[in-house]
Enzyme design. Structure first.
Site, PDB file in Angstrom:
ATOM      1  N   GLU A  48      52.613 -67.411  27.759  1.00 27.18           N
ATOM      2  CA  GLU A  48      51.502 -68.336  27.912  1.00 27.18           C
ATOM      3  C   GLU A  48      50.976 -68.868  26.575  1.00 27.18           C
ATOM      4  O   GLU A  48      50.828 -70.099  26.284  1.00 27.18           O
ATOM      5  CB  GLU A  48      50.368 -67.863  28.491  1.00 27.18           C
ATOM      6  CG  GLU A  48      50.317 -67.457  29.986  1.00 27.18           C
ATOM      7  CD  GLU A  48      51.189 -66.358  30.403  1.00 27.18           C
ATOM      8  OE1 GLU A  48      51.531 -66.174  31.506  1.00 27.18           O
ATOM      9  OE2 GLU A  48      51.575 -65.435  29.528  1.00 27.18           O
ATOM     10  N   ALA A  72      43.741 -66.742  35.280  1.00 22.36           N
ATOM     11  CA  ALA A  72      42.833 -66.754  34.167  1.00 22.36           C
ATOM     12  C   ALA A  72      43.114 -65.614  33.376  1.00 22.36           C
ATOM     13  O   ALA A  72      42.707 -65.722  32.011  1.00 22.36           O
ATOM     14  CB  ALA A  72      41.428 -66.957  34.658  1.00 22.36           C
ATOM     15  N   PHE A  76      44.230 -65.252  28.059  1.00 18.67           N
ATOM     16  CA  PHE A  76      43.715 -64.535  26.787  1.00 18.67           C
ATOM     17  C   PHE A  76      44.793 -64.276  25.839  1.00 18.67           C
ATOM     18  O   PHE A  76      44.472 -64.191  24.835  1.00 18.67           O
ATOM     19  CB  PHE A  76      43.205 -62.979  27.167  1.00 18.67           C
ATOM     20  CG  PHE A  76      42.026 -63.091  28.259  1.00 18.67           C
ATOM     21  CD1 PHE A  76      40.973 -64.101  28.046  1.00 18.67           C
ATOM     22  CD2 PHE A  76      41.981 -62.198  29.131  1.00 18.67           C
ATOM     23  CE1 PHE A  76      40.063 -64.172  29.027  1.00 18.67           C
ATOM     24  CE2 PHE A  76      40.792 -62.177  30.186  1.00 18.67           C
ATOM     25  CZ  PHE A  76      40.167 -63.177  29.962  1.00 18.67           C
ATOM     26  N   HIS A 117      44.339 -58.877  36.505  1.00 17.21           N
ATOM     27  CA  HIS A 117      44.848 -60.096  37.164  1.00 17.21           C
ATOM     28  C   HIS A 117      43.693 -60.948  37.614  1.00 17.21           C
ATOM     29  O   HIS A 117      43.627 -62.154  37.905  1.00 17.21           O
ATOM     30  CB  HIS A 117      45.747 -60.235  38.152  1.00 17.21           C
ATOM     31  CG  HIS A 117      47.010 -59.537  37.806  1.00 17.21           C
ATOM     32  ND1 HIS A 117      47.359 -58.339  37.428  1.00 17.21           N
ATOM     33  CD2 HIS A 117      48.378 -60.232  37.674  1.00 17.21           C
ATOM     34  CE1 HIS A 117      48.811 -58.219  37.263  1.00 17.21           C
ATOM     35  NE2 HIS A 117      49.105 -59.716  37.404  1.00 17.21           N
TER      36      HIS A 117
END
Length: 324
Positions: A48, A72, A76, A117
């Protein structure tokens, strides 16, 4: 034939209307790659941080980009390109550069995938200047906010509940009359009511709608408002809506510390829309999401808790001892 989800239709329409739009994710349907080409449907490994960095560079050089990070929680690991790069270029260059970047990420709702998750980070992300944080509460809302994100000139994160896409999504409560693009920052008055205003965001929109029905059975008429976005937010408009009842209950599945709804409640009181003794905030528990469905159910605000909070704010007897 099964009905196409309105959010899928919104994405398809954007891809057809905007030839400069590229989608980055770890998996694309084969039909999309065949229809729109591998140069637009870009499949990447699970990284990511690299995905957001690549997307920011593409957006700075003239492309419009949608990144699907799946969860989501995975955002991070990409905070540097999101927080320090994508959301800062417009400010640092005095508007010479824009970053038309949209990010889709699933929060929690019915999957029970556990603590690593399932996150609801809208309050955290709302504190990042330059970032729009959209939190749809229904299928049409998911479509309308995604459509707006894919036309917006600046970075947008769309935090979607998996419940909005699960089998049976067609039967979910639908506050939005159509899947058309929705304005950011404008709360939606879903129902009218003279006694109390119930305010939700994301998953809690369905919760406050259920609470409004329960309150109606007790002779109380509730106005229901869906915030739609955590940032921006037209607090003046929201205060105008709340002042019609002079009583408010704000419901959020995120933990109470530094929460969006506590901030909004303070602003409503400061604006004179509601007295301090007639406002309540119902929050989720400050606990990582468990895998066990029964444990997870008791951590999120439910209809009885919202009804209790509303009755307490109204000075009426509550369902349980005391009020929320």
């Amino acid at each position: 034939m099964a009905r196409r989800h309105p959010a899928s239709a919104a994405l398809r329409a954007a891809l057809e209307e905007q030839p400069d739009l590229a989608v980055l994710c770890t998996h694309h349907p084969a039909a999309h790659r065949e229809l729109f080409g591998a140069d637009r449907m870009i499949q990447l490994p699970i990284a990511e941080n690299a995905m957001l960095g690549m997307a920011t560079g593409m957006a700075l050089t003239g492309r419009r980009v949608l990144v699907n990070v799946a969860r989501a929680a995975f955002l991070f690991s990409a905070f540097d390109p999101l927080v320090n790069q994508a959301t800062k270029w417009r400010y640092l260059t005095d508007g010479q550069f824009r970053v038309p970047l949209a990010i889709r990420a699933l929060t929690r709702g019915g999957e029970h995938l556990g603590a690593q998750h399932e996150h609801v980070p809208h309050a955290m992300l709302a504190q990042v200047p330059g970032l729009v944080v959209a939190v749809p509460g229904s299928p049409n809302s998911a479509a309308g906010l995604l459509a707006a994100a894919l036309r917006h000139p600046d970075p947008v994160v769309v935090l979607e509940s998996p419940a909005l896409f699960a089998p049976g999504w067609e039967s979910l409560p639908e506050p939005e009359p159509s899947p058309a693009a929705l304005p950011f920052g404008v709360p939606n008055r879903v129902t009218d009511g003279r006694d109390v205003t119930l305010i939700g965001i994301g998953n809690t929109v369905r919760t406050v709608l259920g609470a409004a029905t329960a309150l109606a059975g007790r002779g109380r008429a509730a106005q229901v408002v869906d915030l739609r976005t955590a940032a921006p937010l037209d607090v003046a408009l929201l205060a105008e809506l709340v002042s019609a009842t002079g009583c408010a209950v704000l419901v959020d599945e995120a933990p109470p510390a530094c929460s969006l709804m506590h901030s909004v409640a303070y602003q409503l009181v400061a604006a004179g829309a509601v007295p301090p003794d007639r406002v309540r905030v119902v929050s989720g528990a400050a606990c990582p999401a468990p895998v066990n469905p029964g444990l997870q159910a008791v951590l999120a605000p439910d209809v009885p808790a919202v009804v209790d909070a509303a009755l307490g704010a109204l000075g009426a007897p509550t369902l349980t001892k005391g009020s929320v």
